[in-house]
Design a protein around this motif. Sequence first.
Motif, mmCIF file in Angstrom:
data_model
loop_
_atom_site.group_PDB
_atom_site.id
_atom_site.type_symbol
_atom_site.label_atom_id
_atom_site.label_comp_id
_atom_site.label_asym_id
_atom_site.label_seq_id
_atom_site.Cartn_x
_atom_site.Cartn_y
_atom_site.Cartn_z
ATOM 1 N N LEU A 37 -2.056 -5.550 -4.486
ATOM 2 C CA LEU A 37 -0.646 -5.148 -4.476
ATOM 3 C C LEU A 37 -0.033 -5.414 -5.853
ATOM 4 C CD1 LEU A 37 0.361 -6.816 -1.090
ATOM 5 C CD2 LEU A 37 0.086 -4.364 -1.508
ATOM 6 N N PRO A 38 1.057 -4.725 -6.207
ATOM 7 C CA PRO A 38 1.701 -4.983 -7.498
ATOM 8 C C PRO A 38 2.230 -6.412 -7.649
ATOM 9 C CG PRO A 38 2.403 -2.871 -6.615
ATOM 10 C CD PRO A 38 1.617 -3.558 -5.529
ATOM 11 N N ALA A 39 2.526 -7.086 -6.543
ATOM 12 C CA ALA A 39 3.017 -8.475 -6.573
ATOM 13 C C ALA A 39 2.666 -9.132 -5.240
ATOM 14 C CB ALA A 39 4.530 -8.503 -6.792
ATOM 15 N N ALA A 40 2.688 -10.447 -5.221
ATOM 16 C CA ALA A 40 2.373 -11.195 -3.997
ATOM 17 C C ALA A 40 3.358 -10.843 -2.888
ATOM 18 C CB ALA A 40 2.412 -12.686 -4.275
ATOM 19 N N ARG A 41 2.839 -10.771 -1.652
ATOM 20 C CA ARG A 41 3.680 -10.535 -0.483
ATOM 21 C C ARG A 41 3.141 -11.324 0.705
ATOM 22 N NH1 ARG A 41 6.761 -9.275 -3.569
ATOM 23 N NH2 ARG A 41 7.894 -7.335 -3.837
ATOM 24 N N VAL A 42 4.070 -11.869 1.479
ATOM 25 C CA VAL A 42 3.765 -12.549 2.732
ATOM 26 C C VAL A 42 4.589 -11.856 3.809
ATOM 27 C CG1 VAL A 42 3.900 -14.733 3.993
ATOM 28 C CG2 VAL A 42 3.325 -14.731 1.554
ATOM 29 N N LEU A 43 3.953 -11.531 4.924
ATOM 30 C CA LEU A 43 4.597 -10.881 6.072
ATOM 31 C C LEU A 43 5.254 -9.534 5.746
ATOM 32 C CD1 LEU A 43 6.213 -14.066 7.654
ATOM 33 C CD2 LEU A 43 4.134 -12.899 8.396
ATOM 34 N N PRO A 44 4.573 -8.686 4.966
ATOM 35 C CA PRO A 44 5.145 -7.350 4.774
ATOM 36 C C PRO A 44 4.888 -6.475 5.999
ATOM 37 C CG PRO A 44 3.024 -7.444 3.706
ATOM 38 C CD PRO A 44 3.318 -8.836 4.247
ATOM 39 N N ALA A 45 5.707 -5.458 6.189
ATOM 40 C CA ALA A 45 5.437 -4.439 7.198
ATOM 41 C C ALA A 45 4.474 -3.440 6.569
ATOM 42 C CB ALA A 45 6.731 -3.749 7.612
ATOM 43 N N VAL A 46 3.451 -3.034 7.314
ATOM 44 C CA VAL A 46 2.440 -2.110 6.791
ATOM 45 C C VAL A 46 2.160 -1.034 7.830
ATOM 46 C CG1 VAL A 46 0.076 -1.884 5.937
ATOM 47 C CG2 VAL A 46 1.366 -3.962 5.445
ATOM 48 N N ILE A 47 2.106 0.212 7.372
ATOM 49 C CA ILE A 47 1.679 1.321 8.234
ATOM 50 C C ILE A 47 0.744 2.226 7.439
ATOM 51 C CG2 ILE A 47 3.720 1.346 9.711
ATOM 52 C CD1 ILE A 47 4.638 3.847 8.126
ATOM 53 N N SER A 48 -0.016 3.007 8.185
ATOM 54 C CA SER A 48 -0.829 4.069 7.606
ATOM 55 C C SER A 48 -0.322 5.373 8.198
ATOM 56 C CB SER A 48 -2.296 3.849 7.967
ATOM 57 O OG SER A 48 -3.067 4.965 7.583
ATOM 58 N N PHE A 49 0.015 6.316 7.333
ATOM 59 C CA PHE A 49 0.549 7.592 7.799
ATOM 60 C C PHE A 49 0.161 8.673 6.802
ATOM 61 C CE2 PHE A 49 3.977 10.763 8.075
ATOM 62 C CZ PHE A 49 3.835 11.121 9.403
ATOM 63 N N GLY A 50 -0.437 9.728 7.290
ATOM 64 C CA GLY A 50 -0.788 10.853 6.426
ATOM 65 C C GLY A 50 -1.789 10.498 5.343
ATOM 66 N N GLY A 51 -2.700 9.563 5.626
ATOM 67 C CA GLY A 51 -3.691 9.167 4.633
ATOM 68 C C GLY A 51 -3.150 8.251 3.561
ATOM 69 N N VAL A 52 -1.946 7.727 3.779
ATOM 70 C CA VAL A 52 -1.304 6.832 2.812
ATOM 71 C C VAL A 52 -0.995 5.499 3.494
ATOM 72 C CG1 VAL A 52 0.749 6.516 1.347
ATOM 73 C CG2 VAL A 52 -0.308 8.782 1.565
ATOM 74 N N VAL A 53 -1.227 4.403 2.782
ATOM 75 C CA VAL A 53 -0.856 3.067 3.251
ATOM 76 C C VAL A 53 0.496 2.725 2.641
ATOM 77 C CG1 VAL A 53 -1.510 0.636 3.314
ATOM 78 C CG2 VAL A 53 -3.280 2.402 3.356
ATOM 79 N N TRP A 54 1.437 2.324 3.496
ATOM 80 C CA TRP A 54 2.796 1.984 3.078
ATOM 81 C C TRP A 54 3.023 0.495 3.312
ATOM 82 C CZ3 TRP A 54 5.862 6.126 1.405
ATOM 83 C CH2 TRP A 54 5.342 7.396 1.658
ATOM 84 N N VAL A 55 3.497 -0.216 2.297
ATOM 85 C CA VAL A 55 3.803 -1.648 2.392
ATOM 86 C C VAL A 55 5.288 -1.817 2.099
ATOM 87 C CG1 VAL A 55 3.336 -3.935 1.456
ATOM 88 C CG2 VAL A 55 1.475 -2.277 1.678
ATOM 89 N N MET A 56 6.011 -2.391 3.071
ATOM 90 C CA MET A 56 7.468 -2.466 2.975
ATOM 91 C C MET A 56 7.953 -3.897 3.122
ATOM 92 S SD MET A 56 7.889 0.826 5.423
ATOM 93 C CE MET A 56 6.373 0.376 6.242
ATOM 94 N N GLY A 57 8.793 -4.321 2.184
ATOM 95 C CA GLY A 57 9.401 -5.642 2.266
ATOM 96 C C GLY A 57 8.391 -6.762 2.196
ATOM 97 N N GLY A 58 8.687 -7.849 2.905
ATOM 98 C CA GLY A 58 7.872 -9.058 2.866
ATOM 99 C C GLY A 58 8.530 -10.117 2.002
ATOM 100 N N LEU A 59 7.971 -11.300 2.028
ATOM 101 C CA LEU A 59 8.458 -12.400 1.190
ATOM 102 C C LEU A 59 7.713 -12.392 -0.129
ATOM 103 C CD1 LEU A 59 8.472 -15.221 3.892
ATOM 104 C CD2 LEU A 59 10.443 -13.909 3.064
ATOM 105 N N ASP A 60 8.434 -12.686 -1.228
ATOM 106 C CA ASP A 60 7.766 -12.801 -2.518
ATOM 107 C C ASP A 60 7.267 -14.234 -2.720
ATOM 108 O OD1 ASP A 60 10.001 -14.340 -3.301
ATOM 109 O OD2 ASP A 60 10.861 -12.732 -4.513
ATOM 110 N N SER A 61 6.781 -14.558 -3.898
ATOM 111 C CA SER A 61 6.202 -15.878 -4.147
ATOM 112 C C SER A 61 7.246 -16.991 -4.177
ATOM 113 C CB SER A 61 5.387 -15.873 -5.438
ATOM 114 O OG SER A 61 6.188 -15.467 -6.520
ATOM 115 N N ASP A 62 8.532 -16.637 -4.205
ATOM 116 C CA ASP A 62 9.608 -17.630 -4.097
ATOM 117 C C ASP A 62 10.159 -17.695 -2.671
ATOM 118 O OD1 ASP A 62 9.554 -18.401 -6.816
ATOM 119 O OD2 ASP A 62 10.713 -16.602 -7.343
ATOM 120 N N LEU A 63 9.490 -16.993 -1.748
ATOM 121 C CA LEU A 63 9.872 -16.908 -0.334
ATOM 122 C C LEU A 63 11.212 -16.217 -0.109
ATOM 123 C CD1 LEU A 63 8.545 -20.294 1.067
ATOM 124 C CD2 LEU A 63 7.445 -18.050 1.033
#
Length: 109
Positions: A49-75
Amino acid sequence: GTLPRAISGASIENVNGMLWLLGGTDKTNYYSDVYISGDAILWNPAKALPAARVLPAVISFGGVVWVMGGLDSDLNGTSTVWAIGAENSAWTSVGTLPAPRAAAAAVAF
């Protein structure tokens, strides 16, 4: 190979029959790691990923993986939205959520 460490707060998604495990923490470090497996036993590293993430929402749709939100390294909650094709070429920033989110669910149907 096997996963290199025990982690929590990672997200997992089935992408064309392959499991993608994204992000997570070992409670000391926060990770941008991505691993792909066809059997949940052998895991291979993929494009991080471009940056650390904890608890992001993830889906796969149309052959693409989407990662949304989550906590960064500072929580702190984030509003980032990243996408990558199932061929695992490169992550792209595709917008932002209306507000920061973590531990959210995402559904595609």
